[in-house]
Design an enzyme around this catalytic site. Structure first.
Site, short mmCIF file in Angstrom:
data_model
loop_
_atom_site.label_atom_id
_atom_site.label_comp_id
_atom_site.label_asym_id
_atom_site.label_seq_id
_atom_site.Cartn_x
_atom_site.Cartn_y
_atom_site.Cartn_z
N SER A 1 29.68 21.60 62.48
CA SER A 1 28.57 22.77 63.89
C SER A 1 29.04 23.65 63.51
O SER A 1 28.61 25.02 64.47
CB SER A 1 28.13 22.27 64.80
OG SER A 1 26.65 20.88 65.18
N LYS B 1 27.25 26.45 62.61
CA LYS B 1 26.77 27.59 63.37
C LYS B 1 26.89 29.15 63.50
O LYS B 1 26.30 30.33 63.76
CB LYS B 1 25.85 26.96 64.29
CG LYS B 1 25.52 25.56 63.87
CD LYS B 1 24.72 24.84 65.57
CE LYS B 1 24.34 22.92 64.87
NZ LYS B 1 24.41 22.69 66.33
N TYR C 1 20.73 24.06 55.62
CA TYR C 1 21.53 23.64 57.51
C TYR C 1 22.51 22.15 56.87
O TYR C 1 23.91 22.08 57.07
CB TYR C 1 20.03 22.78 57.99
CG TYR C 1 21.23 22.56 59.44
CD1 TYR C 1 22.15 22.90 60.08
CD2 TYR C 1 21.22 21.45 59.72
CE1 TYR C 1 22.66 22.29 61.92
CE2 TYR C 1 21.61 20.17 60.40
CZ TYR C 1 22.37 21.15 61.27
OH TYR C 1 22.72 20.13 63.23
N TYR D 1 27.67 22.08 73.46
CA TYR D 1 26.84 21.26 74.27
C TYR D 1 26.63 20.84 75.73
O TYR D 1 27.53 21.87 76.34
CB TYR D 1 26.08 20.34 73.87
CG TYR D 1 27.07 20.48 71.59
CD1 TYR D 1 25.70 21.20 71.28
CD2 TYR D 1 27.64 19.97 71.20
CE1 TYR D 1 26.12 21.74 70.02
CE2 TYR D 1 27.54 20.21 69.90
CZ TYR D 1 26.99 20.55 69.13
OH TYR D 1 26.61 21.15 67.39
N VAL E 1 31.42 18.32 64.50
CA VAL E 1 31.54 16.47 65.16
C VAL E 1 32.70 16.11 63.36
O VAL E 1 32.65 15.22 63.49
CB VAL E 1 30.64 16.37 64.60
CG1 VAL E 1 29.61 15.83 65.95
CG2 VAL E 1 29.26 16.28 63.36
#
Ligand code: GLU
Length: 309
Positions: free
Chosen positions: A65, A68, A192, A244, A262
């Site tokens: 991630s 992103k 993605y 998050y 992750v």
């Protein structure tokens, strides 16, 4: 006499190393379950162009991630502020792959750094291009920023996630049901999964993210990569949403905008000072590297790097 930057990087790694192996690796992506958890790396790229490293800082890992942040920067360049019609910029307070909010908020993800938001961003980044062209732009961008042509996508990790991607598929179908995807679900997801499978070392990641610490400029040439305003805004979204439902804790402990992945990597930005990449595969419940965030906390404290100065 104050410690040098290299000494502070070494000391932060030594302080965090005992936590190496704590937590769990991301075994929901089978290819990541095989990674040795007893590894830790730290790299600090400063705005004067120097990169200080310690531990396994040259071992490539799956940035997941953290990618992103780069797709957000590229999608904003491509679509400008129209991007914000498909995704918000509020912290979610939920897990990275949560579907609950998506239903109650009519398929518009809370922010671009949760999975649903990132899938929507990647969907817009594709636009009228093929997935191949889009991914080539992303890989090219990272190679240019890091000044390193060896950066690649780990196709085994991409395929592994594609096979195990029921949760992300659910999020994407949900958004499609609310007309919040412009591409077919599998096209958006294919891009993605590949962006998440980018493989970078801490050194490469810190260097690739350095423009975010330099008001959006290339630290060497001074070329404007993204506008100053956009750079500040990306950092703001990283600060509030980058971890998050662990974003508040990270801000409290580290005091810098950051993004977790992750794969155990974290990219943190100290505006005007530098970019820090930490990596260790063991994760807490929110998917943030335990030893990696400890290394960042130690380094930021020793160096006095905080946006709350
Ligand atoms: N590829 C991961 C997923 O979609 C990214 C999650 C993360 O790195 O936080 O589940």
């Amino acid at each position: 006499m104050a410690d040098t930057m290299s000494e502070m990087v070494d000391a932060a790694l030594a302080a965090a190393k005992p936590r190496c192996g704590e937590g769990t690796v991301a075994d929901y992506i089978p290819a990541l379950a095989k990674v040795d958890p007893n590894q830790i790396g730290l790299a600090v790229a400063t705005t004067d162009g120097v990169c200080h490293t310690a531990g396994d800082a040259d071992t490539p890992f799956s940035i997941q991630s953290v990618s992103k942040v780069f797709t957000l920067a590229l999608a904003l360049e491509r679509t400008s502020d129209a991007l914000w019609s498909c995704v918000g910029r509020e912290p979610s307070g939920t897990a990275f792959n949560s579907i609950v909010q998506l239903e109650s908020e009519n398929g518009r993800p809370r922010n671009p750094l949760i999975n649903a938001g990132a899938i929507a961003v990647t969907d817009r980044l594709i636009g009228d291009r093929s997935t191949e062209e889009t991914i080539a732009e992303l890989v090219g961008f990272l190679r240019e920023r890091a000044v390193d042509d060896t950066i690649e996508i780990d196709e085994e990790v991409a395929q592994s996630e594609a096979k195990a991607g029921a949760r992300n598929r659910s999020l994407a179908h949900f958004m499609a049901a609310f007309d919040n995807l412009t591409q077919p679900v599998e096209t958006a997801l294919g891009a993605y999964f590949r962006q998440c499978a980018l493989s970078l070392s801490c050194r490469q990641l810190a260097q690739a993210g350095l423009f975010l610490a330099c008001n959006g400029r290339d630290p060497k040439t001074g070329a404007q990569i993204i506008s100053e305003e956009r750079c500040r805004r990306i950092n703001a979204v990283m600060m509030t949403c980058g971890h998050y439902d662990n974003s508040g804790e990270f801000a409290f402990r580290v005091g810098l905008p950051g993004k977790s992945g992750v794969g155990g990597g974290i990219l943190a930005i100290a505006p005007g000072r530098g970019a820090i990449a930490a990596w260790s595969p063991g994760l807490n419940k929110a998917g943030t590297s335990l030893a990696g965030s400890a290394a960042l906390e130690h380094f930021a404290k020793a160096a006095g790097w905080s946006v709350f100065d």
